[in-house]
Design a protein around this motif. Structure first.
Motif, PDB file in Angstrom:
ATOM      1  N   THR A 116      -2.614  -6.739 -13.958  1.00 21.73           N
ATOM      2  CA  THR A 116      -2.417  -5.293 -13.779  1.00 21.73           C
ATOM      3  C   THR A 116      -3.683  -4.630 -13.264  1.00 21.73           C
ATOM      4  OG1 THR A 116      -0.811  -5.356 -15.592  1.00 21.73           O
ATOM      5  CG2 THR A 116      -1.574  -3.191 -14.890  1.00 21.73           C
ATOM      6  N   ARG A 117      -4.833  -5.022 -13.802  1.00 20.77           N
ATOM      7  CA  ARG A 117      -6.103  -4.450 -13.340  1.00 20.77           C
ATOM      8  C   ARG A 117      -6.351  -4.781 -11.873  1.00 20.77           C
ATOM      9  NH1 ARG A 117     -10.713  -6.843 -14.020  1.00 20.77           N
ATOM     10  NH2 ARG A 117      -9.841  -8.179 -15.642  1.00 20.77           N
ATOM     11  N   LYS A 118      -6.038  -6.007 -11.456  1.00 19.59           N
ATOM     12  CA  LYS A 118      -6.195  -6.387 -10.041  1.00 19.59           C
ATOM     13  C   LYS A 118      -5.232  -5.606  -9.149  1.00 19.59           C
ATOM     14  CE  LYS A 118      -8.094 -10.972 -10.689  1.00 19.59           C
ATOM     15  NZ  LYS A 118      -7.962 -12.403 -10.426  1.00 19.59           N
ATOM     16  N   ALA A 119      -4.011  -5.420  -9.604  1.00 22.91           N
ATOM     17  CA  ALA A 119      -3.035  -4.654  -8.822  1.00 22.91           C
ATOM     18  C   ALA A 119      -3.474  -3.198  -8.691  1.00 22.91           C
ATOM     19  CB  ALA A 119      -1.652  -4.754  -9.461  1.00 22.91           C
ATOM     20  N   ILE A 120      -4.075  -2.644  -9.740  1.00 27.27           N
ATOM     21  CA  ILE A 120      -4.584  -1.263  -9.671  1.00 27.27           C
ATOM     22  C   ILE A 120      -5.651  -1.165  -8.589  1.00 27.27           C
ATOM     23  CG2 ILE A 120      -6.034   0.420 -10.903  1.00 27.27           C
ATOM     24  CD1 ILE A 120      -4.388  -0.277 -13.436  1.00 27.27           C
ATOM     25  N   ARG A 121      -6.554  -2.142  -8.541  1.00 26.79           N
ATOM     26  CA  ARG A 121      -7.595  -2.120  -7.491  1.00 26.79           C
ATOM     27  C   ARG A 121      -6.967  -2.164  -6.105  1.00 26.79           C
ATOM     28  NH1 ARG A 121     -10.527  -5.772 -10.756  1.00 26.79           N
ATOM     29  NH2 ARG A 121     -10.107  -7.450  -9.311  1.00 26.79           N
ATOM     30  N   MET A 122      -5.930  -2.988  -5.935  1.00 24.81           N
ATOM     31  CA  MET A 122      -5.249  -3.073  -4.630  1.00 24.81           C
ATOM     32  C   MET A 122      -4.620  -1.733  -4.261  1.00 24.81           C
ATOM     33  SD  MET A 122      -3.448  -6.803  -4.873  1.00 24.81           S
ATOM     34  CE  MET A 122      -2.695  -6.681  -3.241  1.00 24.81           C
ATOM     35  N   ALA A 123      -3.941  -1.107  -5.209  1.00 30.04           N
ATOM     36  CA  ALA A 123      -3.299   0.182  -4.953  1.00 30.04           C
ATOM     37  C   ALA A 123      -4.351   1.254  -4.646  1.00 30.04           C
ATOM     38  CB  ALA A 123      -2.432   0.598  -6.134  1.00 30.04           C
ATOM     39  N   GLN A 124      -5.482   1.226  -5.335  1.00 30.62           N
ATOM     40  CA  GLN A 124      -6.560   2.184  -5.064  1.00 30.62           C
ATOM     41  C   GLN A 124      -7.115   1.981  -3.665  1.00 30.62           C
ATOM     42  OE1 GLN A 124      -8.982   1.199  -8.494  1.00 30.62           O
ATOM     43  NE2 GLN A 124      -8.335   3.039  -9.587  1.00 30.62           N
ATOM     44  N   GLU A 125      -7.241   0.724  -3.232  1.00 32.52           N
ATOM     45  CA  GLU A 125      -7.719   0.442  -1.877  1.00 32.52           C
ATOM     46  C   GLU A 125      -6.736   0.967  -0.838  1.00 32.52           C
ATOM     47  OE1 GLU A 125      -8.518  -3.751  -1.638  1.00 32.52           O
ATOM     48  OE2 GLU A 125     -10.065  -3.642  -3.187  1.00 32.52           O
ATOM     49  N   LEU A 126      -5.444   0.794  -1.085  1.00 32.26           N
ATOM     50  CA  LEU A 126      -4.445   1.321  -0.158  1.00 32.26           C
ATOM     51  C   LEU A 126      -4.518   2.843  -0.071  1.00 32.26           C
ATOM     52  CD1 LEU A 126      -1.323  -0.860  -0.995  1.00 32.26           C
ATOM     53  CD2 LEU A 126      -2.609  -0.848   1.145  1.00 32.26           C
TER      54      LEU A 126
END
Length: 130
Positions: A116-126
């Motif tokens: 979940t933490r990694k997915a949050i970083r991906m969404a923040q980058e997008l």
């Protein structure tokens, strides 16, 4: 139209909106995982007669939270599951089952936290690309 696709699509509805909603959902999911970690940690401390409990550790540098086994006593020693397992043989079957169930929950929650933490970083980058 691109030569790579034979389907023509209007991209305007996807501009930014999807990543915002995804990020918000992931952040809610993350709060839920951390809450479940906190609950499991407290539950493990309240079980009578246990020599060990689950501790919720927080790495400030990365924001990572993870559960780990600790011993009760003056000196809180961190333990691996492999070091706890031999002592389970001296316990009743219900106590063994309890520890095994808690450890399975520890492993699952730790994995959910990482993903979940990694997915949050991906969404923040997008979101930052917009």
């Amino acid at each position: 139209m691109s030569g790579l696709s034979s389907i023509q699509m209007d991209k305007r509805p996807f501009k930014g909106k999807g990543a915002d909603e995804w990020l918000a959902r992931l952040q809610r999911d993350y709060r839920k995982v951390v809450f479940e970690m906190e609950e499991l940690s407290e539950h493990s401390k309240s079980a009578a007669g246990n020599a060990w409990y689950v501790y919720l550790h927080h790495r400030k540098s990365t924001g990572q939270r993870f559960l780990m086994w600790r011993s009760f006593g003056v000196k809180h020693v961190h333990l691996t599951w492999d070091s706890i397992q031999p002592a389970l043989g001296r316990m009743t079957r219900s106590q063994q089952d309890w520890f095994e169930d808690v450890n399975a929950a520890v492993r699952l929650l730790n994995a959910k936290e990482v993903v979940t933490r990694k997915a949050i970083r991906m969404a923040q980058e997008l979101n930052s690309e917009d």
